[in-house]
Motif scaffolding. Structure first.
Motif, short mmCIF file in Angstrom:
data_model
loop_
_atom_site.label_atom_id
_atom_site.label_comp_id
_atom_site.label_asym_id
_atom_site.label_seq_id
_atom_site.Cartn_x
_atom_site.Cartn_y
_atom_site.Cartn_z
N CYS A 195 0.82 -1.21 0.00
CA CYS A 195 0.00 0.00 0.00
C CYS A 195 0.85 1.26 0.00
CB CYS A 195 -0.94 0.00 1.21
SG CYS A 195 -2.29 -1.19 1.06
N PHE A 196 0.23 2.34 -0.44
CA PHE A 196 0.90 3.63 -0.54
C PHE A 196 1.33 4.10 0.86
CE2 PHE A 196 0.18 8.32 -0.43
CZ PHE A 196 1.29 8.67 -1.17
N SER A 197 2.62 4.51 0.99
CA SER A 197 3.19 4.80 2.30
C SER A 197 3.15 6.28 2.65
CB SER A 197 4.63 4.30 2.37
OG SER A 197 5.40 4.87 1.32
N GLY A 198 2.75 7.15 1.72
CA GLY A 198 2.62 8.56 2.06
C GLY A 198 3.94 9.30 2.10
N PRO A 199 3.90 10.59 2.43
CA PRO A 199 5.11 11.41 2.38
C PRO A 199 6.03 11.25 3.58
CG PRO A 199 3.25 12.74 3.07
CD PRO A 199 2.70 11.38 2.73
N TYR A 200 5.52 10.71 4.69
CA TYR A 200 6.31 10.67 5.90
C TYR A 200 7.06 9.35 6.09
CZ TYR A 200 3.24 14.58 7.10
OH TYR A 200 2.56 15.75 7.09
N LEU A 201 6.56 8.26 5.52
CA LEU A 201 7.11 6.93 5.78
C LEU A 201 7.95 6.45 4.61
CD1 LEU A 201 3.93 5.25 7.32
CD2 LEU A 201 5.76 6.47 8.49
N ASN A 202 9.07 5.83 4.93
CA ASN A 202 9.99 5.27 3.93
C ASN A 202 9.48 3.90 3.51
OD1 ASN A 202 12.17 3.80 2.76
ND2 ASN A 202 13.58 5.29 3.59
N LYS A 203 9.13 3.76 2.25
CA LYS A 203 8.55 2.49 1.77
C LYS A 203 9.52 1.33 1.92
CE LYS A 203 5.66 0.74 -1.98
NZ LYS A 203 4.48 0.67 -1.12
N GLY A 204 10.82 1.60 1.76
CA GLY A 204 11.80 0.53 1.93
C GLY A 204 11.84 0.01 3.36
N ARG A 205 11.73 0.92 4.33
CA ARG A 205 11.73 0.48 5.72
C ARG A 205 10.42 -0.20 6.08
NH1 ARG A 205 14.00 6.23 8.02
NH2 ARG A 205 15.99 6.19 6.92
N ILE A 206 9.32 0.26 5.49
CA ILE A 206 8.04 -0.40 5.72
C ILE A 206 8.11 -1.85 5.26
CG2 ILE A 206 5.62 -0.46 4.96
CD1 ILE A 206 5.99 1.70 6.94
N ALA A 207 8.78 -2.09 4.12
CA ALA A 207 8.86 -3.44 3.57
C ALA A 207 9.62 -4.40 4.49
CB ALA A 207 9.51 -3.41 2.18
N GLU A 208 10.46 -3.86 5.38
CA GLU A 208 11.25 -4.70 6.28
C GLU A 208 10.49 -5.06 7.55
OE1 GLU A 208 14.75 -2.49 7.00
OE2 GLU A 208 15.53 -2.70 4.95
N LEU A 209 9.33 -4.46 7.76
CA LEU A 209 8.56 -4.73 8.97
C LEU A 209 7.85 -6.08 8.87
CD1 LEU A 209 6.93 -1.22 9.59
CD2 LEU A 209 9.05 -2.14 10.54
N PRO A 210 7.49 -6.68 10.01
CA PRO A 210 6.72 -7.94 9.96
C PRO A 210 5.36 -7.70 9.31
CG PRO A 210 6.82 -7.06 12.20
CD PRO A 210 7.78 -6.26 11.39
N LYS A 211 4.81 -8.75 8.73
CA LYS A 211 3.53 -8.61 8.03
C LYS A 211 2.35 -8.44 8.98
CE LYS A 211 4.94 -11.10 3.86
NZ LYS A 211 4.65 -12.23 2.95
N ALA A 212 2.53 -8.85 10.21
CA ALA A 212 1.42 -8.75 11.15
C ALA A 212 1.96 -8.60 12.56
CB ALA A 212 0.51 -9.98 11.06
N VAL A 213 1.18 -7.97 13.42
CA VAL A 213 1.51 -7.82 14.84
C VAL A 213 0.28 -8.25 15.62
CG1 VAL A 213 2.18 -6.23 16.67
CG2 VAL A 213 3.08 -5.91 14.36
N GLY A 214 0.48 -8.99 16.69
CA GLY A 214 -0.63 -9.46 17.50
C GLY A 214 -0.83 -10.96 17.33
N PRO A 215 -1.92 -11.48 17.93
CA PRO A 215 -2.93 -10.78 18.73
C PRO A 215 -2.39 -10.37 20.08
CG PRO A 215 -3.30 -13.14 18.78
CD PRO A 215 -2.16 -12.92 17.83
N GLY A 216 -3.15 -9.52 20.78
CA GLY A 216 -2.74 -9.05 22.08
C GLY A 216 -3.68 -7.99 22.59
N LYS A 217 -3.36 -7.40 23.71
CA LYS A 217 -4.15 -6.30 24.23
C LYS A 217 -4.07 -5.13 23.27
CE LYS A 217 -3.58 -7.78 29.00
NZ LYS A 217 -3.04 -7.46 30.34
N CYS A 218 -5.18 -4.50 23.05
CA CYS A 218 -5.28 -3.48 21.99
C CYS A 218 -4.20 -2.42 22.12
CB CYS A 218 -6.66 -2.82 22.02
SG CYS A 218 -8.01 -3.98 21.74
N ALA A 219 -4.06 -1.86 23.32
CA ALA A 219 -3.12 -0.77 23.51
C ALA A 219 -1.69 -1.22 23.26
CB ALA A 219 -3.25 -0.20 24.92
N VAL A 220 -1.37 -2.45 23.64
CA VAL A 220 0.00 -2.96 23.47
C VAL A 220 0.30 -3.21 21.99
CG1 VAL A 220 1.58 -4.81 24.05
CG2 VAL A 220 -0.02 -3.96 25.76
N VAL A 221 -0.63 -3.85 21.30
CA VAL A 221 -0.43 -4.13 19.87
C VAL A 221 -0.31 -2.82 19.08
CG1 VAL A 221 -1.47 -5.14 17.82
CG2 VAL A 221 -1.57 -6.36 19.98
N LEU A 222 -1.19 -1.87 19.39
CA LEU A 222 -1.16 -0.59 18.67
C LEU A 222 0.12 0.18 18.99
CD1 LEU A 222 -4.89 0.49 19.02
CD2 LEU A 222 -3.70 -0.12 16.90
#
Length: 853
Positions: A500-527
């Protein structure tokens, strides 16, 4: 308050900043530098496709290497560099010498030198005699293009020199390879208790068959020989040898092994040495045996007869051997020999009493080389008691060639460990992280208030704080301490959709290195975890942190969390209200994405497999930005914005704005102008100039070819521009216009400028772009090194021109350069690398436009 040590994720950058400490320079670790080099060496020969004739080949010589790029010169050109060319070993058709003969292919010299020699066969015989051919396994197959250290895979078999007998070797199998640091198991003794760790450049390691070729013995290790019978050892060796011959270890692995120098020691000589068993002390030792001109035996002096002597095999360059009186001259304590009666140890009396002589200084390696190490520098070092463990270490003192290291994070503290500056058991900061290996680090001490028991309603109960060591899956059952199970505060997985489009603030290359999913867990912690990842993926983390503070809704059930950001050596902290209940997570994610001006599906409970419902991945960044602005009701060019989104007065622009305009004029002369540039959009704020430049450069690089192929250059002048581009054009056309004429800017003045400029957009855009378009006088494929240097000097990357000169980068090599190659081979940080790639992309686009057809 209860104080305890808390396990936290260790980050070298944060730790060094918090402590104000300095990392030891990477260049001080010679063994690590060698491990990063290419397997190909200058002077190697190979057969490469002949550019001037189809289906013919010719022999070429490797002139230099840069990562997976090779600079080649056809044989026959001698010292003439004009025909040198670059190729990518992963994509070019390269073969070892002899491949043409085996496959009935034609060897034919290039047309330019065809008449230089009458007998090319005789020339090739002379040229290839005594030369090295590029190994076939590096040009094809699974090892193609790999660095030297990556050639050592699990299951490879080497020979290891015996600790007690330098003429005895035994086979060992590689259990794992961590950046060149090998975990070895002796053949026939596959027990983890007997595993050994050695760096691949250690001169005790040799290729399989080396001992036999040099008429040396193959015997099990002396200290482990009794663990198996003779027949078991022999059977294990035969089996391992047969298996290893099927996939032998390439000899290129040993190309950087240092040759041993001859020594000048004689039996009976005395010297000082770091204890080979407990490397925390320096002891008096004696030369007890001379094996040959390369090896000798040193034994720790022990005047008692209680324990067997401690001996070690050494050579002239062995680390830790020192001349007599070295400790005295350097103010370091020297341990007395065991059994020595006097409390005051004096070398003169000791030598006289024993009738021995001190080894002369010429016997020792240069004792004054510190290799750039200084006191209080930080590095990573091997725990001498647990060789599999690497620890955070601080240099407490430097004396000549020796370093005293304080190892951090150990459960049982050790005295300062003494190592040589050329030890292969020390590594630069970040080495473990780069190789995916655990690092023992400092434990953080935190004080927590004592827990109190209270009876509360479930919906009023605050989610307890989460331990930071388990951020990715924090909801096995969501059972509270009170025994209540409440799924209201637990959310399922949140997905990070890299496409997805990463916008002006986020580096798309660094986004691609992140895990595909986070969680499950307590809402505040996951967010909180996922927001921290987004902050660290930003061009300017501080700016994203500021934007996230704006995400709030009074109707949300929230709890406050502290988010952190680091940028250019500065730390930023901010308290943000994060939703606590599962039913509000989706809306919260959408609002965050909206605030960051990215696709609303970039992260959240929706998983995007291939095509985003917003169709954002099929758009270029500038197109998507313009589309989204129109979609949410932003005024297009020429519309009255008095009652639109621009309800706040624009900020007063300071003198810095004039510099920003000059920067954008200089960087906007890329050879295509099919849509608005992200730098020129009113999508940004005026005080974030560096954000514009960084993201604009990335957008140009990533979407360049798609834009160039999707639209013709003639279409560009007819396209409309947003208000920011119109304002820039007005300034470029009327340079006498100054901000001083309107010290106070309002929404009305901005909209008036839009309306006035809209009437003349087409004509002014045309003249502006025609002036800035890059036009090449010559095909860049024909550029020499000096031509490339001249071009780089003419850009805003002139300071990097020297690198192009030193690395002999001509026009062909220039067109092959990409962002990863530039960062790796030129050792540039991300900002300068993106800036340079922007200029390279200008050349590529001009090349495609003028010469590609």
């Amino acid at each position: 308050m209860d104080c305890a040590e808390e396990e936290v994720d260790f980050n070298w950058e944060e730790y060094l900043e918090e402590t104000g400490a300095t990392a030891a320079p990477h260049t001080s670790f010679r063994h690590v530098e060698l491990s990063l080099q290419s397997s190909f060496q200058p002077g190697m020969k190979l057969e490469v496709a002949n550019k001037g004739s189809v289906d013919t080949y010719w022999v070429a010589t490797i002139i230099t290497t840069c990562g997976q790029l090779l600079l080649l010169r056809y044989c026959g050109y001698g010292d003439d560099r004009k025909a040198d060319f670059w190729c990518d070993v992963m994509t070019a058709e390269l073969h070892p010498v002899g491949w043409c003969a085996q496959n009935n292919k034609t060897l034919q010299p290039p047309e330019a030198i065809k008449e230089k020699y009458s007998d090319w066969a005789e020339f090739l015989i002379k040229e290839l005699t005594g030369s090295r051919t590029a190994p076939a396994n590096l040009l094809e197959g699974p090892l193609k293009g790999k660095n030297t250290v990556d050639l050592i895979v699990v299951g490879c078999v080497l020979e290891v020199r015996d600790d007690s007998e330098p003429s005895v070797y035994w086979a060992a199998e590689v259990q794992c390879n961590v950046g060149g640091r090998l975990c070895l198991s002796y053949v026939g003794l596959n027990d983890p208790a007997h595993y050994r760790w050695m760096f691949y450049l250690d001169n005790r390691l040799r290729p399989l068959g080396w001992a036999k070729e040099n008429h040396l013995s193959m015997k099990p290790p002396t200290d482990r020989r009794d663990l198996r019978s003779s027949s078991e050892w022999t059977e294990a060796l035969d089996q391992a040898t047969d298996e290893a011959l099927n996939s032998p270890l390439p000899l290129e692995v040993f190309k950087d092994h240092a040759d041993l120098n001859t020594h000048s020691f004689r039996a009976g000589m005395k010297l000082e040495m770091v204890s080979p068993v407990e490397p925390f002390h320096i002891l008096p030792v004696s030369v007890t045996k001379i094996y040959n001109e390369y090896y000798f035996q040193i034994t720790v002096d022990d005047l008692t007869a209680e324990a067997p002597p401690t001996s070690v095999v050494c050579h002239a360059d062995s680390p830790g051997i020192l001349p007599v009186q070295w400790c005295l001259k350097n103010g370091v304590g020297l341990e007395r020999p065991r059994g020595f009666e006097s409390h005051d140890f004096d070398w003169a009396d000791y030598l006289k009493h024993g009738g021995t002589e001190a080894a002369p200084d010429v016997c020792f390696p240069n004792a004054s080389q510190s290799k750039g190490f200084c006191k209080d520098m930080w590095l990573e070092a091997v725990n001498p008691h647990q060789p599999a463990e690497l620890c955070v270490a601080r240099i407490t003192q430097v004396k000549g060639r020796l370093l005293w290291l304080q190892l951090e994070g150990l459960t049982k503290p050790l005295p300062d460990c003494i190592v040589d500056v050329e030890s292969m058991n020390i590594f630069p900061v970040g080495w473990c992280e780069a190789n995916g290996y655990p690092l023992t680090h400092v434990q953080k001490t935190v004080c927590l208030p004592q827990k109190k028991i209270a009876v509360v309603q479930p919906e009023k109960q605050l989610a307890p704080s989460q331990p930071p060591d388990a951020p990715l899956n924090l909801c096995p059952s969501m059972a509270m301490d009170t025994g209540l199970v409440n799924g209201k505060y637990c959310c399922s997985q949140l997905f990070i959709n890299h496409r997805c489009f990463s916008g002006p603030y986020l580096n798309k290359g660094r986004i691609a290195e992140l895990p595909k999913a986070v969680g499950p867990g307590k809402c505040a912690v996951v967010l909180k975890e996922i927001l921290t990842m987004l902050i660290n993926s930003a061009y300017k983390p501080g700016r994203v942190l500021r934007e996230l503070q704006m995400v709030e809704d009074p109707q949300w059930n929230c709890q406050e969390e502290t988010l952190k950001a680091k940028y250019k050596g500065k730390s930023y902290r901010s308290t943000m209200r994060i939703v606590r209940t599962a039913d509000q997570v989706s809306e919260f994610c959408r609002r965050v994405c909206e605030r960051l001006q990215c696709c609303q599906n970039l992260f959240g409970p929706t998983y995007v497999s291939d095509t985003c419902p917003e169709n954002c991945s099929s758009q270029t960044k500038t197109k998507y930005t313009y589309y989204k602005k129109r979609k949410v009701g932003r005024p297009s060019l020429g519309e009255n914005a008095l009652d639109g989104d621009m309800t706040k007065p624009a900020r007063r622009r300071k003198k810095r704005k004039a510099i920003f305009v000059q920067k954008k004029r200089r960087s906007s002369i890329v050879g295509y102008h099919t849509t608005e540039s992200p730098q020129d959009s009113d999508y940004y704020y005026d005080d974030e100039e560096e954000d514009f430049e960084e993201w604009g450069s990335e957008a140009s690089s990533n979407s360049l070819r798609e834009e160039a192929s999707a639209h013709s250059f003639q279409d560009a002048p007819r396209r409309g521009r947003p208000p920011r581009r119109a304002a820039l054009q007005r300034r470029a056309t009327h340079p006498d216009t100054s901000d001083r004429s309107s010290p106070r800017r309002t929404t009305r003045s901005v909209s008036c400028i839009q309306n006035q400029t809209a009437n003349h957009t087409n004509t002014k855009t045309e003249s502006f772009e025609e002036e800035d378009r890059l036009v090449l006088e010559r095909n860049p494929l024909e550029w020499s090194v000096s031509d490339v240097v001249e071009f780089i000097t003419s850009t805003d990357c002139a300071s990097l021109a020297k690198i192009f000169q030193e690395q002999d980068i001509d026009g062909q090599a220039l067109l092959l350069l990409t962002l990863p190659t530039v960062q790796e081979c030129m050792d540039l940080k991300l900002g300068p690398a993106i800036k340079l790639c922007h200029q390279i992309e200008r050349v590529k686009v001009a090349f495609y436009s003028q010469y590609a057809n």
